[in-house]
Scaffold this active site. Structure first.
Site, mmCIF file in Angstrom:
data_model
loop_
_atom_site.group_PDB
_atom_site.id
_atom_site.type_symbol
_atom_site.label_atom_id
_atom_site.label_comp_id
_atom_site.label_asym_id
_atom_site.label_seq_id
_atom_site.Cartn_x
_atom_site.Cartn_y
_atom_site.Cartn_z
ATOM 1 N N TYR A 106 -2.192 -3.158 1.964
ATOM 2 C CA TYR A 106 -3.568 -3.662 2.020
ATOM 3 C C TYR A 106 -3.950 -4.093 3.447
ATOM 4 O O TYR A 106 -3.117 -4.634 4.162
ATOM 5 C CB TYR A 106 -3.704 -4.861 1.076
ATOM 6 N N TRP A 108 -7.588 -4.347 6.494
ATOM 7 C CA TRP A 108 -8.835 -3.792 7.031
ATOM 8 C C TRP A 108 -8.612 -2.737 8.103
ATOM 9 O O TRP A 108 -9.502 -1.951 8.392
ATOM 10 C CB TRP A 108 -9.697 -4.928 7.601
HETATM 11 P P1 PGD Z 1 -6.497 -8.147 9.334
HETATM 12 O O1 PGD Z 1 -6.267 -9.271 10.273
HETATM 13 O O2 PGD Z 1 -7.815 -7.441 9.399
HETATM 14 O O3 PGD Z 1 -6.317 -8.803 7.895
HETATM 15 O O4 PGD Z 1 -6.482 -9.347 5.489
HETATM 16 P P2 PGD Z 1 -6.113 -8.129 6.458
HETATM 17 O O5 PGD Z 1 -4.668 -7.819 6.287
HETATM 18 O O6 PGD Z 1 -7.083 -7.018 6.313
HETATM 19 O O7 PGD Z 1 -5.295 -7.111 9.432
HETATM 20 C C1 PGD Z 1 -5.431 -5.813 9.855
HETATM 21 C C2 PGD Z 1 -4.213 -5.442 10.694
HETATM 22 O O8 PGD Z 1 -4.294 -4.046 10.972
HETATM 23 C C3 PGD Z 1 -4.136 -6.148 12.030
HETATM 24 O O9 PGD Z 1 -2.858 -6.699 12.227
HETATM 25 C C4 PGD Z 1 -4.425 -5.049 13.055
HETATM 26 O O10 PGD Z 1 -3.748 -5.209 14.284
HETATM 27 C C5 PGD Z 1 -3.920 -3.813 12.334
HETATM 28 N N1 PGD Z 1 -4.566 -2.582 12.765
HETATM 29 C C6 PGD Z 1 -5.824 -2.416 13.235
HETATM 30 N N2 PGD Z 1 -6.060 -1.115 13.469
HETATM 31 C C7 PGD Z 1 -4.941 -0.431 13.136
HETATM 32 C C8 PGD Z 1 -4.591 0.945 13.156
HETATM 33 O O11 PGD Z 1 -5.358 1.822 13.501
HETATM 34 N N3 PGD Z 1 -3.344 1.276 12.726
HETATM 35 C C9 PGD Z 1 -2.445 0.353 12.319
HETATM 36 N N4 PGD Z 1 -1.246 0.758 11.908
HETATM 37 N N5 PGD Z 1 -2.759 -0.971 12.296
HETATM 38 C C10 PGD Z 1 -3.993 -1.352 12.695
HETATM 39 C C11 PGD Z 1 -7.791 -9.744 5.270
HETATM 40 C C12 PGD Z 1 -7.877 -10.489 3.930
HETATM 41 O O12 PGD Z 1 -7.410 -11.837 4.094
HETATM 42 C C13 PGD Z 1 -9.240 -10.512 3.380
HETATM 43 S S1 PGD Z 1 -10.131 -9.047 3.399
HETATM 44 C C14 PGD Z 1 -9.781 -11.614 2.798
HETATM 45 S S2 PGD Z 1 -11.420 -11.634 2.320
HETATM 46 C C15 PGD Z 1 -8.998 -12.803 2.470
HETATM 47 N N6 PGD Z 1 -9.613 -14.010 2.880
HETATM 48 C C16 PGD Z 1 -8.922 -15.168 2.814
HETATM 49 C C17 PGD Z 1 -9.529 -16.473 2.675
HETATM 50 O O13 PGD Z 1 -10.758 -16.619 2.608
HETATM 51 N N7 PGD Z 1 -8.715 -17.541 2.631
HETATM 52 C C18 PGD Z 1 -7.386 -17.438 2.674
HETATM 53 N N8 PGD Z 1 -6.631 -18.533 2.642
HETATM 54 N N9 PGD Z 1 -6.800 -16.227 2.802
HETATM 55 C C19 PGD Z 1 -7.502 -15.096 2.868
HETATM 56 N N10 PGD Z 1 -6.860 -13.887 3.004
HETATM 57 C C20 PGD Z 1 -7.543 -12.616 2.871
#
Ligand code: PGD
Length: 768
Positions: A106, A108
């Protein structure tokens, strides 16, 4: 002359060029309100924190998993890394079957249709025989399963009444959880024009009223002059039930709409008036639960009944224990008002949660990398990942099914950061120590990369060419490479192509195309299928951008259903909105009964002001970065104090603790502890503290705190919303805050891990 290249991110379009002083980023000139998050982008090329070569964890080579999360990494060659990973994938699938590979992965990731990490990882794992997948999201874990039962699908999210209609018609916005502008900076896949703030300002200029119901004042922009009601966190359901109670009790409800468009009103009314449990859900009752004056509740109900009212329900409301209830109670409230299907009336779920909710949608498919077919049927609800790894074979409930967790031997992650997004991160570390092998693709040394056995260095969008667009946006853009790959980084596609080659399925994975071949293929296929803009791929690439025709601006959610429910039924068993769901009721879940119900979450069973954890912690999405992405960027780091994440608290709570802005504190919950730095603010309700998500998890000084950087998921509970949806409950927890007077341990999260000597000889026999 410096060449600027157009690029896209989840938080906006920009152009960038590499200069001697670093990356220069210019927001797109057509964007009326570019996101401050763009200032984080130059950190994408910060060499210190980039994974520049493939790495392997020393303990894994020696056959151990106990040190995962606290180990040394050895740089290895690409051929060694590909050999190790392919060998391990093959060993696991032959010994245990493909369901022993967890590829839920999972996250973004980044904007871009071809280099979409999720699509790449799923396509690759499908080609090698499949994987255990995940369903649902961390954003909408409770909402999507619930909406299917109550209104039949997720139209309230994907086809919400359009912003221009609200700006023109809504007279009273009643915003449970607010419409936070910070979140409307982003949209999964991209956003070419940031327009939400402008629509809200237009509504206000026309004279619309705003009521903000949230523990945080800044969940609605100050210029909207909202009336701020700050209930006890987690009690919105009680407030909504009391509003419905008043409307019915005073005869202000829409009897006709309830009879013709809803089922279950009788059961709901009986519950509201106490027939089932002897408790009338009156304003006086709600005052005791939420701390909002009974007279204020009556006044609000009257205003809602006499004005065109939009009940907006944020996604954050459902990211908590029993998170199904506020959404269902909010829909019921809108049904009682009877304005659903009228311009500017009814309800919406997630206005402001992303720029996409309420935006115009494209009426055709986007260019999409085909993921193939997964022959493995096994899945888990995404937020149950730690339970799955810790309890293979154990039974659990999900949406009317009794299921069993599979036995996972290999975890594959690309494009997500579970050590950011999951709850109870110490427990997740324990869970990640269970499988034989963890393989991660990451551009950066995030906590997830540091919990992997094999780390592949992934490129960022700046180092690739791609097609950029999102379903809720109007631009298809050429994302042009700004700089060559950093170090030895490769795109996820190239990494999977090499693995596929080693496993003898390269042709199936690549279909004989490279990056450029795929971009041309995806574009041309889309052009044929969807809407022919006349330009071929070369012409499009040179032009750089197409404005796409979208649905009209006047969409009203459920307009046709309102006009004729028999001709336009909803996809529910009754064809109507279900205020009582026989199907949910038949599951017999005490934590999600057959109609909206006030269930007291464990967080509220601790009396405010007493016990070890007197304060409520709101762990919301951050204003200074997208989730955990580019936490080391300029916008993100500028908000930190002593390098720690800011925790906001009300002056009254700070005074009794002798705290001032800038003081270091230890925040503790029943789950864990973090270090953070205090910011005193009257924008948080007394008794509440707010610590946003996204500070990179730093467990390097466990004697001091579970996370010394301020990641709130070190504090949150890893428990599902209910047996119905099993969504994540990270939004709310109970904590204590105390001054931190010990020696401050240095932050390790923004440093690379300890590296073993380069050129360490490794055996390509994969360990078990
Ligand atoms: P990101 O930080 O976007 O978080 O959780 P999510 O795991 O989506 O992580 C994306 C990762 O992908 C980053 O480490 C980035 O470096 C890497 N990345 C970016 N581009 C690429 C690529 O092209 N290739 C590869 N291999 N990696 C890449 C988000 C999630 O967290 C979400 S959507 C929500 S809504 C939640 N919200 C909460 C909240 O409100 N409160 C708490 N306590 N916890 C939450 N967690 C959730």
């Amino acid at each position: 002359m410096t060449m600027y290249q157009q690029q896209s991110s989840h938080w906006g379009l920009f152009s960038a060029a590499r200069k001697p002083g670093g990356l220069d980023v210019i927001p797109d000139p057509d964007d009326p309100n570019p996101a401050p998050l763009l200032r984080n982008v130059p950190a994408a090329l910060d060499e210190r924190l980039r994974v520049r070569t493939p790495h392997v964890r020393r303990g894994w080579l020696e056959g151990g998993s106990a040190e995962r999360g606290d180990d040394e990494y050895l740089p290895i060659s690409w051929s060694e890394a590909i050999g190790l990973a392919a060998g391990e994938l093959d060993r696991v699938r032959t010994t245990y079957g493909n369901e022993a590979i967890y590829g839920g992965s999972y996250g973004w990731g980044s904007a871009g249709r071809f280099h979409h990490a999720q699509s790449q990882v799923h396509r690759f794992l499908n080609v090698i025989g499949g994987y255990t997948r995940s369903v649902q999201t961390y954003s909408l874990g409770a909402a999507r399963p619930l909406l299917r039962h109550v209104v039949g699908n997720d139209d309230p999210i994907s086809k919400a009444t359009a912003w221009p209609v609200l700006a023109e018609h809504t007279e009273h916005f009643v915003c449970f959880g607010g419409i936070p502008e910070k979140n409307s900076q982003v949209n999964s896949g991209g956003v070419s024009r940031h327009e939400v703030a402008g629509h809200l300002r237009r509504a206000r200029a026309r004279g619309a009223w705003f009521t903000l119901i949230s523990p945080l004042r800044d969940d609605l922009a100050p210029e909207l002059d909202a009336r701020w009601l700050a209930p006890v966190p987690g009690t919105d359901t009680a407030l909504m039930l009391a509003l419905s109670y008043v409307l019915i009790d005073r005869g202000w409800h829409d009897e006709e709409f309830l009879r013709t468009h809803c089922v279950g009103f009788d059961q709901f009314r009986r519950y509201l008036f106490g027939a089932a449990d002897g408790i009338a859900k009156s304003p006086q009752w709600a005052e005791q639960v939420c701390g909002i004056d009974a007279a204020v509740i009556v006044g609000l109900a009257e205003s809602m009944a006499t004005r065109r009212t939009m009940v907006t329900l944020s996604w954050s409301l459902q990211r908590a224990r029993y998170g199904e209830q506020p959404l269902w109670a909010g829909i019921a409230l809108a049904c009682v008002l009877g304005q659903i299907g009228l311009p500017g009336g009814g309800f919406g779920h997630g206005y402001g949660a992303t720029a996409g909710v309420g935006a115009r949608r494209l009426p055709y498919r986007l260019p999409t990398l085909p993921q193939g077919v997964n022959p493995v049927r096994e899945f888990i609800p995404v937020a149950r990942v730690a339970d799955m790894l810790l309890h293979p074979g154990e039974e659990y409930d999900y949406d009317g099914e009794r299921r069993r967790y599979p036995d996972i031997r290999l975890v594959y992650w690309a494009g997500g950061n579970p050590f950011h997004h999951h709850q109870d991160l110490a427990r997740l570390t324990e869970a990640f120590r269970r499988p034989d092998t963890v393989i991660v693709h990451e551009p950066f040394w995030t906590a997830t990369a540091r919990h992997a056995d094999i780390v592949f260095p992934a490129t960022t969008t700046l180092e690739r060419n791609d097609l950029g667009c999102a379903k809720e946006d109007r631009a298809l853009v050429a994302m042009r490479q700004v700089t060559p790959p950093l170090g030895q980084a490769r795109s996820d596609f190239e990494i999977f192509a090499a693995l596929a080659g080693k496993l003898g399925v390269e042709q199936e994975f690549t279909e004989g195309r490279d990056e450029w071949g795929w971009l041309a293929h995806l574009y041309e296929q889309w052009r044929r299928e969807a809407s022919d803009p006349g330009l071929d791929f070369q012409q499009f690439w040179e032009l750089g951008r197409l404005e796409l025709p979208a649905e009209p601006d006047d969409q009203v959610l459920y307009e046709q259903f309102r006009a004729d429910p028999a001709a336009h039924p909803l996809a529910t068993p009754s064809g109507r909105i279900e205020l009582f769901s026989e199907r949910i009721d038949s599951f017999g879940y005490a934590d999600c009964p057959g109609h909206p119900t006030w269930l007291v979450p464990e967080e509220l069973q601790i009396q405010p002001g007493s016990g070890d954890f007197p304060l409520f912690l709101v762990a919301n999405n951050p204003a200074t970065r997208l989730h955990s992405q580019l936490d080391h960027g300029a916008t993100s780091t500028s908000a930190k104090i002593h390098g720690r994440e800011p925790v906001r608290m009300h002056p009254t709570d700070a005074v009794v603790r002798g705290l001032s802005t800038g003081d270091l504190v230890r925040v503790t919950s029943a789950t864990g502890s973090v270090l953070a730095a205090v910011v005193i603010s009257c924008s948080v309700r007394p008794g509440v503290v707010q610590l946003s998500t996204g500070a990179w998890y730093d467990p390097s000084a466990p004697g001091v705190a579970t996370c010394i950087h301020g990641n709130p998921n070190a504090l949150t509970r890893d428990v599902g919303t209910s047996r119905l949806a099993q969504g994540c409950t990270g939004q709310l927890t109970r904590v204590q805050v105390r001054r931190f007077i010990e020696t401050l341990p240095p932050l390790k999260a923004h440093e690379p891990p300890t590296e073993g000597p380069t050129g360490t000889a490794v055996s390509t026999d994969s360990p078990t």
